[in-house]
Design a protein around this motif. Structure first.
Motif, PDB file in Angstrom:
ATOM      1  N   ASP A 189      -3.266  -1.018  -8.355  1.00  0.00           N
ATOM      2  CA  ASP A 189      -4.646  -0.613  -8.127  1.00  0.00           C
ATOM      3  C   ASP A 189      -4.711   0.900  -8.332  1.00  0.00           C
ATOM      4  O   ASP A 189      -4.022   1.654  -7.645  1.00  0.00           O
ATOM      5  CB  ASP A 189      -5.087  -0.981  -6.711  1.00  0.00           C
ATOM      6  CG  ASP A 189      -6.563  -0.740  -6.498  1.00  0.00           C
ATOM      7  OD1 ASP A 189      -7.373  -1.308  -7.254  1.00  0.00           O
ATOM      8  OD2 ASP A 189      -6.908   0.027  -5.580  1.00  0.00           O
ATOM      9  N   VAL A 190      -5.513   1.343  -9.297  1.00  0.00           N
ATOM     10  CA  VAL A 190      -5.602   2.757  -9.654  1.00  0.00           C
ATOM     11  C   VAL A 190      -6.974   3.286  -9.248  1.00  0.00           C
ATOM     12  O   VAL A 190      -7.997   2.646  -9.506  1.00  0.00           O
ATOM     13  CB  VAL A 190      -5.383   2.950 -11.176  1.00  0.00           C
ATOM     14  CG1 VAL A 190      -5.548   4.409 -11.565  1.00  0.00           C
ATOM     15  CG2 VAL A 190      -4.009   2.444 -11.581  1.00  0.00           C
ATOM     16  N   ALA A 191      -6.992   4.449  -8.610  1.00  0.00           N
ATOM     17  CA  ALA A 191      -8.238   5.115  -8.227  1.00  0.00           C
ATOM     18  C   ALA A 191      -8.297   6.464  -8.930  1.00  0.00           C
ATOM     19  O   ALA A 191      -7.289   7.160  -9.033  1.00  0.00           O
ATOM     20  CB  ALA A 191      -8.286   5.303  -6.710  1.00  0.00           C
ATOM     21  N   ARG A 219       0.864  -1.188   0.000  1.00  0.00           N
ATOM     22  CA  ARG A 219       0.000   0.000   0.000  1.00  0.00           C
ATOM     23  C   ARG A 219       0.884   1.216   0.000  1.00  0.00           C
ATOM     24  O   ARG A 219       1.834   1.306   0.781  1.00  0.00           O
ATOM     25  CB  ARG A 219      -0.885   0.014   1.250  1.00  0.00           C
ATOM     26  CG  ARG A 219      -1.610   1.350   1.469  1.00  0.00           C
ATOM     27  CD  ARG A 219      -3.055   1.211   1.172  1.00  0.00           C
ATOM     28  NE  ARG A 219      -3.971   2.277   1.450  1.00  0.00           N
ATOM     29  CZ  ARG A 219      -4.070   3.436   0.842  1.00  0.00           C
ATOM     30  NH1 ARG A 219      -3.177   3.819  -0.025  1.00  0.00           N
ATOM     31  NH2 ARG A 219      -5.059   4.265   1.098  1.00  0.00           N
ATOM     32  N   PHE A 220       0.585   2.170  -0.882  1.00  0.00           N
ATOM     33  CA  PHE A 220       1.295   3.449  -0.826  1.00  0.00           C
ATOM     34  C   PHE A 220       0.845   4.179   0.434  1.00  0.00           C
ATOM     35  O   PHE A 220      -0.270   3.975   0.928  1.00  0.00           O
ATOM     36  CB  PHE A 220       0.975   4.301  -2.061  1.00  0.00           C
ATOM     37  CG  PHE A 220       1.673   3.823  -3.306  1.00  0.00           C
ATOM     38  CD1 PHE A 220       3.016   4.112  -3.513  1.00  0.00           C
ATOM     39  CD2 PHE A 220       0.997   3.080  -4.251  1.00  0.00           C
ATOM     40  CE1 PHE A 220       3.672   3.670  -4.658  1.00  0.00           C
ATOM     41  CE2 PHE A 220       1.643   2.637  -5.395  1.00  0.00           C
ATOM     42  CZ  PHE A 220       2.979   2.927  -5.597  1.00  0.00           C
ATOM     43  N   THR A 221       1.684   5.042   0.949  1.00  0.00           N
ATOM     44  CA  THR A 221       1.365   5.790   2.162  1.00  0.00           C
ATOM     45  C   THR A 221       0.104   6.604   1.953  1.00  0.00           C
ATOM     46  O   THR A 221      -0.033   7.328   0.952  1.00  0.00           O
ATOM     47  CB  THR A 221       2.538   6.708   2.549  1.00  0.00           C
ATOM     48  OG1 THR A 221       3.702   5.900   2.717  1.00  0.00           O
ATOM     49  CG2 THR A 221       2.242   7.473   3.824  1.00  0.00           C
ATOM     50  N   TYR A 222      -0.815   6.491   2.894  1.00  0.00           N
ATOM     51  CA  TYR A 222      -2.097   7.188   2.826  1.00  0.00           C
ATOM     52  C   TYR A 222      -1.894   8.691   2.644  1.00  0.00           C
ATOM     53  O   TYR A 222      -1.073   9.292   3.320  1.00  0.00           O
ATOM     54  CB  TYR A 222      -2.882   6.902   4.099  1.00  0.00           C
ATOM     55  CG  TYR A 222      -4.232   7.549   4.164  1.00  0.00           C
ATOM     56  CD1 TYR A 222      -5.248   7.141   3.313  1.00  0.00           C
ATOM     57  CD2 TYR A 222      -4.495   8.559   5.065  1.00  0.00           C
ATOM     58  CE1 TYR A 222      -6.503   7.722   3.367  1.00  0.00           C
ATOM     59  CE2 TYR A 222      -5.748   9.144   5.130  1.00  0.00           C
ATOM     60  CZ  TYR A 222      -6.741   8.719   4.279  1.00  0.00           C
ATOM     61  OH  TYR A 222      -7.986   9.304   4.328  1.00  0.00           O
ATOM     62  N   LYS A 223      -2.605   9.278   1.697  1.00  0.00           N
ATOM     63  CA  LYS A 223      -2.566  10.695   1.326  1.00  0.00           C
ATOM     64  C   LYS A 223      -1.258  11.104   0.636  1.00  0.00           C
ATOM     65  O   LYS A 223      -1.016  12.270   0.418  1.00  0.00           O
ATOM     66  CB  LYS A 223      -2.853  11.604   2.515  1.00  0.00           C
ATOM     67  CG  LYS A 223      -4.268  11.467   3.033  1.00  0.00           C
ATOM     68  CD  LYS A 223      -4.593  12.529   4.038  1.00  0.00           C
ATOM     69  CE  LYS A 223      -6.039  12.408   4.467  1.00  0.00           C
ATOM     70  NZ  LYS A 223      -6.433  13.463   5.377  1.00  0.00           N
ATOM     71  N   TRP A 244      -0.134  -1.993  -4.897  1.00  0.00           N
ATOM     72  CA  TRP A 244       0.575  -2.598  -6.008  1.00  0.00           C
ATOM     73  C   TRP A 244       1.132  -3.954  -5.619  1.00  0.00           C
ATOM     74  O   TRP A 244       1.369  -4.240  -4.451  1.00  0.00           O
ATOM     75  CB  TRP A 244       1.684  -1.687  -6.526  1.00  0.00           C
ATOM     76  CG  TRP A 244       3.004  -1.771  -5.808  1.00  0.00           C
ATOM     77  CD1 TRP A 244       4.094  -2.511  -6.171  1.00  0.00           C
ATOM     78  CD2 TRP A 244       3.390  -1.090  -4.622  1.00  0.00           C
ATOM     79  NE1 TRP A 244       5.121  -2.315  -5.291  1.00  0.00           N
ATOM     80  CE2 TRP A 244       4.715  -1.458  -4.320  1.00  0.00           C
ATOM     81  CE3 TRP A 244       2.746  -0.202  -3.759  1.00  0.00           C
ATOM     82  CZ2 TRP A 244       5.401  -0.975  -3.210  1.00  0.00           C
ATOM     83  CZ3 TRP A 244       3.417   0.272  -2.659  1.00  0.00           C
ATOM     84  CH2 TRP A 244       4.732  -0.100  -2.396  1.00  0.00           C
ATOM     85  N   THR A 245       1.294  -4.775  -6.633  1.00  0.00           N
ATOM     86  CA  THR A 245       2.056  -6.015  -6.545  1.00  0.00           C
ATOM     87  C   THR A 245       3.156  -5.878  -7.589  1.00  0.00           C
ATOM     88  O   THR A 245       3.239  -4.861  -8.278  1.00  0.00           O
ATOM     89  CB  THR A 245       1.200  -7.264  -6.861  1.00  0.00           C
ATOM     90  OG1 THR A 245       0.852  -7.260  -8.246  1.00  0.00           O
ATOM     91  CG2 THR A 245      -0.060  -7.316  -6.000  1.00  0.00           C
TER      92      THR A 245
END
Length: 89
Positions: A54-56, A18-22, A48-49
């Motif tokens: 995962d794109v939002a 998980r990328f860092t939130y925000k 990501w793997t």
């Protein structure tokens, strides 16, 4: 009106990061559509793997979307190239 092919990849045996939130990076992705074509979206990479991201993103009306995209179809934008919308959290 587009319908993206919301692929549900099998992450068995893969580490999902998980990328860092925000602090998710801005990306430009070629999202696969149900009809087989791609749609370019300007959004954020959230997870990501080694093989997928995962794109939002949001559309012009403010609707939020999210799907997994092959990593080869996701890239970081050049300076001034990204034209995404703020993604509410």
């Amino acid at each position: 009106m587009y319908e993206h092919a919301d692929r549900r990849p099998d992450h068995t045996g893969h580490t999902v990061h998980r990328f860092t939130y925000k602090q998710e990076p801005e990306v430009i992705a070629q999202v696969p559509l149900v009809d087989g074509g791609p749609l370019e979206v300007h959004g954020y990479a959230t997870f990501w793997t080694q093989e997928e991201v995962d794109v939002a993103w949001t559309d012009d009306r403010g609707s939020t979307y999210q799907c997994w995209v092959p990593a080869s179809q996701v890239r970081r934008p050049a300076p001034g190239e990204w034209h995404g919308n703020y993604l509410p959290r």
